[in-house]
Design an enzyme around this catalytic site. Structure first.
Site, PDB file in Angstrom:
ATOM      1  N   ASP A  55       1.269   3.331   1.254  1.00  0.00           N
ATOM      2  CA  ASP A  55       1.381   3.260  -0.141  1.00  0.00           C
ATOM      3  C   ASP A  55       1.061   2.672  -0.193  1.00  0.00           C
ATOM      4  OD1 ASP A  55       3.930   2.596  -1.926  1.00  0.00           O
ATOM      5  OD2 ASP A  55       4.053   0.852  -1.489  1.00  0.00           O
ATOM      6  N   ASP A  56      -0.359   1.488   0.267  1.00  0.00           N
ATOM      7  CA  ASP A  56      -0.573   0.572  -0.343  1.00  0.00           C
ATOM      8  C   ASP A  56      -2.486   0.939  -0.739  1.00  0.00           C
ATOM      9  OD1 ASP A  56       0.330  -2.329  -0.350  1.00  0.00           O
ATOM     10  OD2 ASP A  56       0.773  -1.519   2.053  1.00  0.00           O
ATOM     11  N   ASN A  80       3.128  -1.480 -10.083  1.00  0.00           N
ATOM     12  CA  ASN A  80       3.727  -2.033  -9.381  1.00  0.00           C
ATOM     13  C   ASN A  80       3.545  -0.516  -8.438  1.00  0.00           C
ATOM     14  OD1 ASN A  80       5.306  -2.314  -6.723  1.00  0.00           O
ATOM     15  ND2 ASN A  80       4.967  -4.451  -7.244  1.00  0.00           N
ATOM     16  N   LYS A 106      11.498  -2.722   0.054  1.00  0.00           N
ATOM     17  CA  LYS A 106      11.480  -0.996  -0.672  1.00  0.00           C
ATOM     18  C   LYS A 106      12.234   0.069  -0.085  1.00  0.00           C
ATOM     19  CE  LYS A 106       6.444  -2.108  -1.212  1.00  0.00           C
ATOM     20  NZ  LYS A 106       5.255  -1.797  -1.994  1.00  0.00           N
ATOM     21  N   GLU A 149       2.883   0.560   5.261  1.00  0.00           N
ATOM     22  CA  GLU A 149       2.918  -0.706   3.926  1.00  0.00           C
ATOM     23  C   GLU A 149       2.941  -1.928   5.213  1.00  0.00           C
ATOM     24  OE1 GLU A 149       5.062   0.182   1.195  1.00  0.00           O
ATOM     25  OE2 GLU A 149       3.464  -0.923   0.447  1.00  0.00           O
ATOM     26  N   ASP A 150       1.518  -2.208   4.568  1.00  0.00           N
ATOM     27  CA  ASP A 150       1.408  -4.435   4.036  1.00  0.00           C
ATOM     28  C   ASP A 150       0.347  -4.023   5.799  1.00  0.00           C
ATOM     29  OD1 ASP A 150       1.564  -3.858   1.703  1.00  0.00           O
ATOM     30  OD2 ASP A 150       3.447  -5.640   1.948  1.00  0.00           O
ATOM     31  N   ASN A 154       0.059  -9.752  -5.209  1.00  0.00           N
ATOM     32  CA  ASN A 154       1.352 -10.332  -5.170  1.00  0.00           C
ATOM     33  C   ASN A 154       0.981 -11.456  -4.414  1.00  0.00           C
ATOM     34  OD1 ASN A 154       2.511  -8.112  -7.267  1.00  0.00           O
ATOM     35  ND2 ASN A 154       2.456  -7.232  -5.558  1.00  0.00           N
ATOM     36  N   ARG A 183      -0.287  -8.077   6.444  1.00  0.00           N
ATOM     37  CA  ARG A 183      -1.098  -7.780   5.635  1.00  0.00           C
ATOM     38  C   ARG A 183       0.366  -8.233   4.820  1.00  0.00           C
ATOM     39  NH1 ARG A 183       0.172  -5.929   0.874  1.00  0.00           N
ATOM     40  NH2 ARG A 183      -1.535  -4.225   1.330  1.00  0.00           N
ATOM     41  N   TYR A 230      13.114  -7.764  -4.297  1.00  0.00           N
ATOM     42  CA  TYR A 230      11.830  -6.988  -4.297  1.00  0.00           C
ATOM     43  C   TYR A 230      10.677  -8.049  -4.616  1.00  0.00           C
ATOM     44  CZ  TYR A 230       7.302  -3.485  -4.320  1.00  0.00           C
ATOM     45  OH  TYR A 230       6.612  -2.924  -4.831  1.00  0.00           O
TER      46      TYR A 230
HETATM   47  N1  NAI Z   1       0.334  -3.877  -7.488  1.00  0.00           N
HETATM   48  C1  NAI Z   1       0.456  -3.450  -6.818  1.00  0.00           C
HETATM   49  O1  NAI Z   1       1.488  -2.989  -6.315  1.00  0.00           O
HETATM   50  C2  NAI Z   1       0.053  -4.184  -5.135  1.00  0.00           C
HETATM   51  C3  NAI Z   1      -0.838  -4.941  -4.968  1.00  0.00           C
HETATM   52  N2  NAI Z   1      -1.283  -5.092  -3.400  1.00  0.00           N
HETATM   53  C4  NAI Z   1      -1.584  -6.975  -3.490  1.00  0.00           C
HETATM   54  O2  NAI Z   1      -3.009  -6.152  -3.654  1.00  0.00           O
HETATM   55  C5  NAI Z   1      -3.959  -7.765  -2.012  1.00  0.00           C
HETATM   56  C6  NAI Z   1      -4.786  -6.698  -1.649  1.00  0.00           C
HETATM   57  O3  NAI Z   1      -4.116  -6.251  -0.501  1.00  0.00           O
HETATM   58  P1  NAI Z   1      -5.179  -5.242   0.211  1.00  0.00           P
HETATM   59  O4  NAI Z   1      -6.748  -4.259  -0.100  1.00  0.00           O
HETATM   60  O5  NAI Z   1      -4.227  -4.255   0.659  1.00  0.00           O
HETATM   61  O6  NAI Z   1      -5.429  -6.524   0.702  1.00  0.00           O
HETATM   62  P2  NAI Z   1      -7.000  -6.334   2.090  1.00  0.00           P
HETATM   63  O7  NAI Z   1      -6.470  -8.100   2.634  1.00  0.00           O
HETATM   64  O8  NAI Z   1      -6.898  -5.689   2.939  1.00  0.00           O
HETATM   65  O9  NAI Z   1      -8.226  -6.672   1.040  1.00  0.00           O
HETATM   66  C7  NAI Z   1      -8.146  -8.619   0.272  1.00  0.00           C
HETATM   67  C8  NAI Z   1      -9.907  -8.215  -0.696  1.00  0.00           C
HETATM   68  O10 NAI Z   1      -9.960  -9.523  -1.474  1.00  0.00           O
HETATM   69  C9  NAI Z   1     -10.693  -9.851  -0.827  1.00  0.00           C
HETATM   70  N3  NAI Z   1     -10.984 -11.482  -0.869  1.00  0.00           N
HETATM   71  C10 NAI Z   1     -10.504 -12.434  -0.422  1.00  0.00           C
HETATM   72  N4  NAI Z   1      -9.953 -13.354  -0.471  1.00  0.00           N
HETATM   73  C11 NAI Z   1     -11.436 -12.933  -1.794  1.00  0.00           C
HETATM   74  C12 NAI Z   1     -12.153 -14.226  -2.901  1.00  0.00           C
HETATM   75  N5  NAI Z   1     -11.933 -14.819  -3.231  1.00  0.00           N
HETATM   76  N6  NAI Z   1     -13.207 -13.943  -3.595  1.00  0.00           N
HETATM   77  C13 NAI Z   1     -12.895 -12.553  -3.731  1.00  0.00           C
HETATM   78  N7  NAI Z   1     -12.857 -11.221  -2.880  1.00  0.00           N
HETATM   79  C14 NAI Z   1     -11.614 -11.483  -1.745  1.00  0.00           C
HETATM   80  C15 NAI Z   1     -10.791  -9.566   0.450  1.00  0.00           C
HETATM   81  O11 NAI Z   1     -12.567  -9.829   0.419  1.00  0.00           O
HETATM   82  C16 NAI Z   1     -10.634  -8.017   0.449  1.00  0.00           C
HETATM   83  O12 NAI Z   1     -11.192  -7.127   0.123  1.00  0.00           O
HETATM   84  C17 NAI Z   1      -2.166  -8.087  -2.287  1.00  0.00           C
HETATM   85  O13 NAI Z   1      -2.874  -9.194  -3.144  1.00  0.00           O
HETATM   86  C18 NAI Z   1      -1.357  -7.050  -2.488  1.00  0.00           C
HETATM   87  O14 NAI Z   1       0.320  -7.457  -2.654  1.00  0.00           O
HETATM   88  C19 NAI Z   1      -0.676  -4.443  -2.719  1.00  0.00           C
HETATM   89  C20 NAI Z   1      -0.824  -3.074  -2.873  1.00  0.00           C
HETATM   90  C21 NAI Z   1      -0.109  -2.803  -3.930  1.00  0.00           C
HETATM   91  C1  PYR Z   2       3.041  -4.070  -4.027  1.00  0.00           C
HETATM   92  C2  PYR Z   2       2.909  -3.894  -2.163  1.00  0.00           C
HETATM   93  O1  PYR Z   2       2.695  -2.219  -1.576  1.00  0.00           O
HETATM   94  C3  PYR Z   2       1.907  -4.612  -2.277  1.00  0.00           C
HETATM   95  O2  PYR Z   2       2.163  -5.709  -2.753  1.00  0.00           O
HETATM   96  O3  PYR Z   2       1.316  -4.971  -0.819  1.00  0.00           O
HETATM   97 MG    MG Z   3       2.221  -2.994   0.125  1.00  0.00          MG
END
Ligand code: NAI
Ligand code: PYR
Ligand code: MG
Length: 583
Positions: free
Chosen positions: A275-276, A463, A183, A254-255, A419, A165, A112
């Site tokens: 999930d996101d 996570n 997953k 997902e993603d 991530n 994404r 993962y």
């Molecule tokens: N820890 C966890 O369990 C999870 C972590 N994530 C992580 O969250 C991150 C975002 O995922 P999503 O929201 O689905 O993506 P997304 O693409 O929908 O959102 C990304 C956001 O970041 C902003 N952004 C991008 N570059 C930027 C910058 N330079 N300055 C300020 N803001 C900026 C964008 O405007 C957007 O609002 C990914 O890296 C993903 O791996 C997502 C789901 C679960």
């Molecule tokens: C962990 C997860 O779902 C993500 O980074 O998109």
């Molecule tokens: Mg995800």
């Protein structure tokens, strides 16, 4: 895909017995990977006619595990390790899961995040075997018939992505298949959903990543991503086709990159969740509940800056709003505890650009015309107690940002959640160093413990892997018709109560990953109880169970690789016994 896939049947008590039954000689089917287990007795090998096909010694699991861990250690790179484990999962499924369950902490980062991130980037280069189903836009109109090609008779859960994404790595097209595969491996390892009842599904809807069009090895369609309208038509057909073939299937999105709103479109008509948005919202809410309780600062005085305003960021904040409201704030008071930042800076209603729909709810209207771009200036203005990173931008919480959070707070809550590890808004070592060991920390990808001034600090991992297995298992076992918001919320509150005494004493936010099965029982129970309360459950036989009875019932339904071996031995020996007594 494991060879057991062909022989899937409904999950139930001691599940693996059922599928091993179909492999007995005379059944006219190919042997399963369990039949080649080197721990099977000679008697059983002879009965299965696998005698001679494996080396002669009958081995203990400990010896098998020692060999696997040695082979794993010899792999030079993370990708070599990833491929080794993929092959183990596909060819010796039960052994892989037993190993995974016993070594959760060591193996999770390899199957993962973070290693799955590199595997996805290089998926078309490192591809070795089919592990899931690929559906292309060119298949539109025929999705049901392509889905018929999936060899399992039953599927209880699918994780579906269009690869647009993947983690924080952007649009990877069909290379994103590593995510559904990874997953679902966690669904099995963490919550005991039978591996042969899971379907990794990747949609080949084109990609806007032009580098993939130029890559001769890329295995998906070399065309731009289809339009939102085309995606809607495709997804409508997909949802109907999946549910037609497997009526009880749970569908996890997902993603997917915005803007197509699958969750809103399907949440009340299909058994699905995102999930996101929802899983991430729940897992971070659980960590925030514990962090806020530990901080002693009341909910009404919490101020959260969210760096990143995508589906994950907004999903997380909305879950926290729900908790703040349950803690006594009005919705408006709760909403005002959040400041969101995107690429253009602080999100305000009067910023002058057209805000995406999902950003409007948290857009500030109390900025008196002031627009702030830089994170450090936003922190100076807001004086947050909580700093969340869901931006995909690695390292953006730098020394200055972390120092400032430490000046403002005795225990700043800092969650760099993007991530894989390289996209984390800061490392654990930096968070500890630049806050003088005072940060309350959780990251999306795991970090090693760090030493600061003679004290060893341990990172929390925020996570969604802590909740999605239990959300899926609870939905399957309760036979819920839809996944309600209360079921998601219950996964968060259940997780927040899952810390043991030792973990509480240490002030941890999340349970130790090595206890994940136990934790998944608690989350699953919470999800089932919420389904029952909402009246969406169809497994009526468990409605009157006490919590203890329900926990035991859940445990009995979890796939346990140990039982596969024991059941096979028992079953074959029983058959042999019967044959002897009939003579
Ligand atoms: N820890 C966890 O369990 C999870 C972590 N994530 C992580 O969250 C991150 C975002 O995922 P999503 O929201 O689905 O993506 P997304 O693409 O929908 O959102 C990304 C956001 O970041 C902003 N952004 C991008 N570059 C930027 C910058 N330079 N300055 C300020 N803001 C900026 C964008 O405007 C957007 O609002 C990914 O890296 C993903 O791996 C997502 C789901 C679960
Ligand atoms: C962990 C997860 O779902 C993500 O980074 O998109
Ligand atoms: Mg995800």
């Amino acid at each position: 895909m494991s060879s057991t896939t062909k022989f899937a049947s409904e999950s139930g008590p001691a599940p693996s017995v059922k599928h091993t039954q179909s492999f007995l000689p005379g059944r006219g089917a190919a042997p399963s990977s369990s039949d080649y287990d080197t721990s099977l007795s000679v008697e059983v090998r002879k009965y299965l006619r696998t005698y001679g096909l494996t080396p002669p010694n009958v081995e203990s699991f400990e010896v098998q595990a020692e060999r696997c861990l040695k082979q794993l250690e010899q792999k030079a790179t993370a990708i070599d390790k990833y491929l080794y484990l993929s092959n183990l999962r596909n060819n010796h499924t039960d052994l892989f899961y037993r190993l995974a369950m016993d070594h959760m902490k060591e193996l999770t980062p390899l199957v993962y995040t973070p290693v799955v991130g590199e595997a996805c980037i290089r998926w078309s280069e490192i591809y070795q075997q089919p592990e899931g189903l690929y559906l292309s836009y060119a298949d539109k109109g025929n999705l049901a018939s392509v889905i018929q090609n999936w060899p399992a008779q039953n599927v209880e859960i699918t994780v579906v992505t269009d690869g647009s994404r993947i983690l924080g790595l952007g649009d990877l097209g069909i290379n994103g298949m590593g995510i559904p595969v990874g997953k679902l491996a966690l669904y099995t390892a963490c919550a005991g959903i039978r591996p042969d009842l899971t379907l990794p599904l990747t949609l080949d809807l084109g990609t806007n990543n032009e580098a993939l069009w130029e890559d001769p090895l890329y295995m998906g369609s070399k065309r731009p991503k289809i339009s939102c309208e085309e995606e809607r038509e495709f997804m409508d057909e997909l949802m109907a086709a999946l549910t037609q073939r497997w009526p009880g299937i749970v569908i996890q999105f997902e993603d997917f990159k915005n803007p197509f709103p699958s969750l809103e479109r399907y949440r009340n008509t299909y058994t699905c969740f995102n999930d996101d948005i929802q899983g991430t919202g729940a897992v971070i809410l659980a960590g925030v509940i514990n962090a806020v309780k530990n901080s002693g600062i009341p909910v009404k005085d919490q101020r959260a800056v969210f760096y990143g305003a995508g589906s994950a960021g907004v999903g997380v904040a909305k879950q926290i709003v729900e908790w703040f409201v349950k803690e006594g704030l009005t919705e408006d008071e709760a909403r005002k505890c959040f400041w969101f930042v995107d690429t253009k800076g602080l999100i305000t209603l009067d910023r002058g650009d057209k805000l995406a729909d999902h950003k409007v709810y948290f857009a500030r209207d109390d900025n008196n015309g002031k627009q702030i771009k830089e994170l450090i200036d936003i922190i100076d203005e807001v004086k947050p107690t909580i700093l969340m990173g869901l931006s995909t931008i690695g390292g953006v919480f730098d020394k200055q940002v972390l120092n400032r959070m430490a000046e403002l707070n005795k225990h700043p809550i800092i969650f760099p959640l993007s991530n894989p590890s390289a996209n984390s808004e800061c490392t654990f070592a930096d968070a500890i160093k630049y806050t003088e060991g005072r940060a309350v920390f959780a990251s999306g990808s795991p970090f090693q413990p760090t030493m600061y001034q003679g004290v060893l600090y341990h990172a929390g991992q925020g996570n969604n892997m802590y909740v999605f297995p239990g959300i899926g298992m609870g939905t399957i076992l309760s036979k819920a018709v839809i996944v309600t918001q209360n079921m998601i919320y219950a996964s968060a509150t259940s997780l927040s109560t899952a810390l043991n005494e030792d973990e509480k004493k240490k002030g941890l936010l999340y349970p130790d990953v090595s206890r994940i099965r136990e934790v998944s029982v608690i989350v699953t129970r919470g999800v089932i109880r919420a389904a029952q309360k909402d009246g969406v459950d169809r497994e009526i036989t468990i409605r009157e169970f006490t919590d203890e009875q329900l926990d035991e019932w859940i445990r009995q339904r979890m796939y346990d690789p140990r039982k596969v071996h024991d059941s096979l031995e028992k079953e074959v020996k029983g058959l042999l016994q019967n044959a002897v007594s009939r003579q």
